[in-house]
Design a protein around this motif. Structure first.
Motif, short mmCIF file in Angstrom:
data_model
loop_
_atom_site.label_atom_id
_atom_site.label_comp_id
_atom_site.label_asym_id
_atom_site.label_seq_id
_atom_site.Cartn_x
_atom_site.Cartn_y
_atom_site.Cartn_z
N LYS A 40 0.76 -1.17 -0.02
CA LYS A 40 -0.11 0.01 -0.02
C LYS A 40 0.88 1.38 -0.16
O LYS A 40 0.62 2.27 -0.68
N ALA A 41 1.83 1.30 1.01
CA ALA A 41 2.91 2.53 0.84
C ALA A 41 4.13 2.13 1.53
O ALA A 41 4.39 1.12 2.34
N VAL A 42 5.04 2.72 1.17
CA VAL A 42 6.47 2.64 1.68
C VAL A 42 6.78 4.17 2.37
O VAL A 42 6.54 5.04 1.71
N PHE A 43 6.93 4.35 3.65
CA PHE A 43 7.38 5.54 4.46
C PHE A 43 8.63 5.34 5.43
O PHE A 43 8.95 4.23 5.60
N ASP A 44 8.97 6.46 5.83
CA ASP A 44 9.89 6.47 6.96
C ASP A 44 11.18 5.73 6.43
O ASP A 44 11.75 4.93 7.13
N ASP A 45 11.72 6.02 5.30
CA ASP A 45 12.84 5.26 4.64
C ASP A 45 13.99 5.90 5.17
O ASP A 45 14.44 7.18 4.79
N SER A 46 14.76 5.37 6.17
CA SER A 46 15.97 6.19 6.69
C SER A 46 17.21 5.03 6.35
O SER A 46 18.34 5.33 7.21
N ARG A 47 17.06 4.28 5.34
CA ARG A 47 18.14 3.48 5.15
C ARG A 47 19.25 4.44 4.83
O ARG A 47 19.29 5.47 4.00
N CYS A 48 20.72 3.83 4.98
CA CYS A 48 21.94 4.38 4.35
C CYS A 48 21.78 4.55 2.90
O CYS A 48 21.90 3.38 2.57
N PRO A 49 21.88 5.63 2.17
CA PRO A 49 22.19 5.43 0.78
C PRO A 49 23.13 4.75 0.16
O PRO A 49 24.46 4.98 1.15
N GLU A 50 23.36 4.09 -0.87
CA GLU A 50 24.78 3.64 -1.43
C GLU A 50 25.87 4.69 -1.44
O GLU A 50 25.51 5.85 -1.69
N ASN A 51 27.01 4.41 -1.21
CA ASN A 51 28.26 5.14 -1.42
C ASN A 51 28.34 6.20 -0.40
O ASN A 51 28.71 7.37 -0.52
N VAL A 52 27.66 6.13 0.79
CA VAL A 52 27.41 7.17 1.98
C VAL A 52 27.81 6.40 3.25
O VAL A 52 27.19 5.33 3.36
N GLN A 53 28.67 7.00 4.10
CA GLN A 53 28.85 6.35 5.21
C GLN A 53 27.92 6.70 6.49
O GLN A 53 27.86 8.08 6.64
N CYS A 54 27.44 6.01 7.09
CA CYS A 54 26.45 6.30 8.02
C CYS A 54 26.64 5.71 9.32
O CYS A 54 27.56 4.64 9.44
N ILE A 55 26.21 6.23 10.48
CA ILE A 55 26.55 5.39 11.86
C ILE A 55 25.69 4.09 11.96
O ILE A 55 26.03 3.34 12.40
N TRP A 56 24.29 4.10 11.29
CA TRP A 56 23.68 2.81 11.19
C TRP A 56 23.07 2.78 9.99
O TRP A 56 22.89 3.53 9.23
N ALA A 57 22.46 1.42 10.03
CA ALA A 57 22.05 0.96 8.44
C ALA A 57 20.86 1.55 8.24
O ALA A 57 20.52 1.76 7.17
N GLY A 58 19.92 2.13 9.12
CA GLY A 58 18.58 2.57 9.31
C GLY A 58 17.60 1.50 8.96
O GLY A 58 17.69 0.36 9.10
N GLU A 59 16.41 1.87 8.61
CA GLU A 59 15.17 1.13 8.35
C GLU A 59 14.08 1.82 7.39
O GLU A 59 14.36 2.96 7.25
N VAL A 60 13.15 1.01 7.18
CA VAL A 60 12.24 1.30 6.30
C VAL A 60 10.77 0.80 6.70
O VAL A 60 10.83 -0.39 7.08
N SER A 61 9.93 1.53 6.54
CA SER A 61 8.42 0.98 6.98
C SER A 61 7.61 1.01 6.04
O SER A 61 7.73 1.93 4.86
N SER A 62 6.54 0.11 5.84
CA SER A 62 5.70 -0.09 4.74
C SER A 62 4.29 -0.41 5.31
O SER A 62 4.39 -0.99 6.55
N ILE A 63 3.32 -0.42 4.73
CA ILE A 63 2.12 -0.82 4.72
C ILE A 63 1.55 -1.89 3.89
O ILE A 63 1.61 -1.67 2.66
N ILE A 64 1.24 -3.17 4.27
CA ILE A 64 0.98 -4.26 3.46
C ILE A 64 -0.48 -4.80 3.64
O ILE A 64 -0.92 -4.74 4.81
#
Length: 128
Positions: A40-64
């Motif tokens: 239904k939807a994808v929201f709150d995508d805080s995943r670390c983008p490719e070729n960027v260094q981040c402190i944490w991997a992040g997460e993504v939420s969705s409605i199924i």
């Protein structure tokens, strides 16, 4: 003879590592019989983008949405991260009746690139 052996080895290797995959998309066509999952939807995508260094991997939420015989039976908010990976796999296996190896929200973010909602999907790889 060596070429034949090499060819057969390659074919066996490919079939051994072959994995079946499905995509859960935002498309609204629902089959008349059985279970069908729809993104239904994808929201709150805080995943670390490719070729960027981040402190944490992040997460993504969705409605199924889950349909059975064209009727909506469940709508679930699922967060994809390393903490609830096993819980998510069990939930999807309940409806797909196959052993799941990996689940991911695609496409993966890239630095400076906006992903259109229609292009997003959930990719599920099954173990064979």
């Amino acid at each position: 003879m060596k070429k034949l052996f090499l060819f057969l080895t390659i074919i066996c290797s490919i079939s051994f590592y072959a994995q079946s995959t499905i995509k859960i998309t935002t498309k609204k066509c629902v089959p008349k019989k059985g279970f069908h999952l729809r993104l239904k939807a994808v929201f709150d995508d805080s995943r670390c983008p490719e070729n960027v260094q981040c402190i944490w991997a992040g997460e993504v939420s969705s409605i199924i949405e889950v349909y059975k015989d064209k009727k909506l039976v469940e709508e679930k908010d699922i967060t994809f991260n390393t903490i609830n990976r096993v819980e998510n796999i069990k939930w999807f296996e309940k409806y797909l009746s196959k052993k799941i190896k990996r689940i991911g929200v695609m496409p993966y973010p890239k630095d400076g690139v906006t992903i259109k909602p229609k292009k997003q999907y959930i990719r599920i790889v099954f173990t064979d």
